[in-house]
Write a protein that holds these residues in place. Structure first.
Motif, PDB file in Angstrom:
ATOM      1  N   ASP A  95       0.862  -1.171   0.000  1.00 23.45           N
ATOM      2  CA  ASP A  95       0.000   0.000   0.000  1.00 23.45           C
ATOM      3  C   ASP A  95       0.902   1.225   0.000  1.00 23.45           C
ATOM      4  O   ASP A  95       1.663   1.449   0.938  1.00 23.45           O
ATOM      5  CB  ASP A  95      -0.901   0.009   1.240  1.00 23.45           C
ATOM      6  N   GLY A  96       0.829   1.986  -1.093  1.00 26.06           N
ATOM      7  CA  GLY A  96       1.773   3.088  -1.294  1.00 26.06           C
ATOM      8  C   GLY A  96       2.796   2.742  -2.347  1.00 26.06           C
ATOM      9  O   GLY A  96       3.978   3.079  -2.212  1.00 26.06           O
ATOM     10  N   ARG A 190       0.106  14.681   3.860  1.00 25.08           N
ATOM     11  CA  ARG A 190      -0.289  13.704   2.857  1.00 25.08           C
ATOM     12  C   ARG A 190       0.901  12.792   2.652  1.00 25.08           C
ATOM     13  O   ARG A 190       1.940  13.213   2.146  1.00 25.08           O
ATOM     14  CB  ARG A 190      -0.712  14.348   1.536  1.00 25.08           C
ATOM     15  N   LEU A 191       0.756  11.535   3.058  1.00 23.74           N
ATOM     16  CA  LEU A 191       1.903  10.628   3.149  1.00 23.74           C
ATOM     17  C   LEU A 191       1.936   9.566   2.058  1.00 23.74           C
ATOM     18  O   LEU A 191       2.920   8.869   1.905  1.00 23.74           O
ATOM     19  CB  LEU A 191       1.918   9.969   4.524  1.00 23.74           C
ATOM     20  N   GLY A 192       0.852   9.398   1.289  1.00 26.47           N
ATOM     21  CA  GLY A 192       0.895   8.544   0.120  1.00 26.47           C
ATOM     22  C   GLY A 192       0.625   7.073   0.347  1.00 26.47           C
ATOM     23  O   GLY A 192       0.783   6.273  -0.575  1.00 26.47           O
ATOM     24  N   SER A 193       0.226   6.682   1.555  1.00 26.67           N
ATOM     25  CA  SER A 193      -0.143   5.293   1.834  1.00 26.67           C
ATOM     26  C   SER A 193      -1.319   5.309   2.791  1.00 26.67           C
ATOM     27  O   SER A 193      -1.163   5.638   3.976  1.00 26.67           O
ATOM     28  CB  SER A 193       1.031   4.517   2.448  1.00 26.67           C
ATOM     29  N   ALA A 194      -2.491   4.961   2.295  1.00 24.17           N
ATOM     30  CA  ALA A 194      -3.705   5.051   3.112  1.00 24.17           C
ATOM     31  C   ALA A 194      -3.608   4.184   4.363  1.00 24.17           C
ATOM     32  O   ALA A 194      -3.933   4.633   5.462  1.00 24.17           O
ATOM     33  CB  ALA A 194      -4.924   4.650   2.282  1.00 24.17           C
ATOM     34  N   GLN A 195      -3.158   2.953   4.204  1.00 25.54           N
ATOM     35  CA  GLN A 195      -3.100   2.058   5.360  1.00 25.54           C
ATOM     36  C   GLN A 195      -2.065   2.522   6.378  1.00 25.54           C
ATOM     37  O   GLN A 195      -2.286   2.413   7.591  1.00 25.54           O
ATOM     38  CB  GLN A 195      -2.792   0.630   4.901  1.00 25.54           C
ATOM     39  N   ALA A 196      -0.952   3.057   5.925  1.00 26.19           N
ATOM     40  CA  ALA A 196       0.034   3.586   6.866  1.00 26.19           C
ATOM     41  C   ALA A 196      -0.543   4.775   7.624  1.00 26.19           C
ATOM     42  O   ALA A 196      -0.347   4.914   8.841  1.00 26.19           O
ATOM     43  CB  ALA A 196       1.312   3.988   6.127  1.00 26.19           C
ATOM     44  N   GLN A 197      -1.275   5.632   6.926  1.00 27.61           N
ATOM     45  CA  GLN A 197      -1.882   6.798   7.567  1.00 27.61           C
ATOM     46  C   GLN A 197      -2.920   6.381   8.603  1.00 27.61           C
ATOM     47  O   GLN A 197      -2.981   6.942   9.704  1.00 27.61           O
ATOM     48  CB  GLN A 197      -2.517   7.694   6.502  1.00 27.61           C
ATOM     49  N   LEU A 198      -3.743   5.397   8.269  1.00 29.11           N
ATOM     50  CA  LEU A 198      -4.751   4.920   9.212  1.00 29.11           C
ATOM     51  C   LEU A 198      -4.088   4.302  10.440  1.00 29.11           C
ATOM     52  O   LEU A 198      -4.538   4.502  11.578  1.00 29.11           O
ATOM     53  CB  LEU A 198      -5.680   3.924   8.523  1.00 29.11           C
ATOM     54  N   ALA A 199      -3.017   3.551  10.219  1.00 32.17           N
ATOM     55  CA  ALA A 199      -2.289   2.964  11.349  1.00 32.17           C
ATOM     56  C   ALA A 199      -1.698   4.058  12.236  1.00 32.17           C
ATOM     57  O   ALA A 199      -1.725   3.959  13.469  1.00 32.17           O
ATOM     58  CB  ALA A 199      -1.192   2.029  10.843  1.00 32.17           C
ATOM     59  N   MET A 200      -1.164   5.100  11.620  1.00 27.56           N
ATOM     60  CA  MET A 200      -0.613   6.212  12.396  1.00 27.56           C
ATOM     61  C   MET A 200      -1.689   6.909  13.210  1.00 27.56           C
ATOM     62  O   MET A 200      -1.445   7.329  14.348  1.00 27.56           O
ATOM     63  CB  MET A 200       0.073   7.202  11.459  1.00 27.56           C
ATOM     64  N   LEU A 201      -2.881   7.026  12.660  1.00 32.10           N
ATOM     65  CA  LEU A 201      -3.994   7.596  13.418  1.00 32.10           C
ATOM     66  C   LEU A 201      -4.307   6.729  14.633  1.00 32.10           C
ATOM     67  O   LEU A 201      -4.543   7.245  15.734  1.00 32.10           O
ATOM     68  CB  LEU A 201      -5.214   7.732  12.510  1.00 32.10           C
TER      69      LEU A 201
END
Length: 273
Positions: A95-96, A190-201
């Protein structure tokens, strides 16, 4: 290992973690190496052999324990929607991928176990960041340590991500997303990887993630499960509970959710013009 007393969710979380680690390791072997890049539907929709190889290993790992379970995956001929009944797995090998092919380390392998359309366990492995997130039906960990969403309640202190992708003919919505965020919140990422962003949240690193587009399940389901188990809130663009087939995704630490919904609806208003 004696797993006789393990709950179903815990057992699936363990396999999700194994599969995510295996897939991430396969992908990492090609990171920052010269590999061919193929374009799928548009110039920003790319795939590599690393995606395919990682997905194959993820599937092998899952099927070694859950041989009969269906797989929903981005690449190859796997299912493209989540079954409404029975057990299944939703996977994204990289992802990304745009980050991956540019040599940017914000990418991950995401694996979620679902039952009757609802996630019950998930893992997200981001090897270049050194992070592995895992959730069963009780808690979320990052690298083995419990995590939770942030407790920031003042929007002016919060960082929010516009996620997924607006196609070239929908860039007015992308612009509206950026404007809606910077008008309400302290900063935008905006980090370019949806799953990484959700995990960071889920771990409190960022405070909100928002889009008004329909998102693919492999881009979302694992991360949504992490956020919910970490104490966050996830709805669609209208404020209803999010599902894998919902329009939009509005995810937050809970405290800023109404503000984030306002932003989502501002974006959607542009789409409806």
């Amino acid at each position: 290992m004696d797993t006789s007393s393990e709950s179903d969710a815990a057992a699936r979380a363990r396999v999700a973690e194994q599969a995510a680690r295996v897939g991430a390791a396969v992908a990492a072997g090609s990171f920052r190496r010269e590999i061919p890049v193929e374009i799928k539907e548009d110039k920003t929709d790319v795939v590599t052999q690393a995606d395919r190889d990682a997905q194959a290993r993820v599937i092998d790992c899952i099927h070694s324990t859950y041989e009969a379970n269906a797989i929903v995956g981005e690449e190859a001929d796997e299912l493209k929607s989540v079954p409404e009944s029975g057990p299944a797995w939703v996977i994204d090998p990289i992802d990304g991928t745009n980050n991956f092919v540019r040599g940017l380390g914000v990418w991950c392998t995401a694996v979620a176990a679902v039952r009757d359309g609802e996630p019950v366990a998930a893992a997200v492995a981001a090897p270049e960041l050194g992070d592995v997130y895992v959730a069963d039906d009780e808690a979320v960990t990052r690298n083995g340590e419990p995590v939770s969403v942030s407790d920031r309640a003042d929007p002016e202190t919060c960082a929010v991500v516009p996620t997924m992708w607006w196609e070239p003919d929908r860039r007015d919505e992308y612009a509206a997303a950026c404007r809606a965020i910077v008008d309400r919140f302290g900063d935008l990422r905006r980090l370019g990887s949806a799953q990484a962003q959700l995990a960071m949240l889920a771990a409190g690193t960022i405070d909100g993630v928002v889009t008004n587009v329909y998102a693919n399940p492999w881009d979302t389901v694992a991360g949504v499960h992490l956020i919910r188990l970490a104490g966050g809130t996830v709805t669609d663009v209208h404020g209803d509970r999010w599902r894998h087939d919902s329009q939009g995704l509005v995810a937050s630490n809970g405290a800023i959710h109404e503000d984030l919904l306002d932003a989502a609806q501002e974006i959607q208003a542009v789409a409806e013009r």
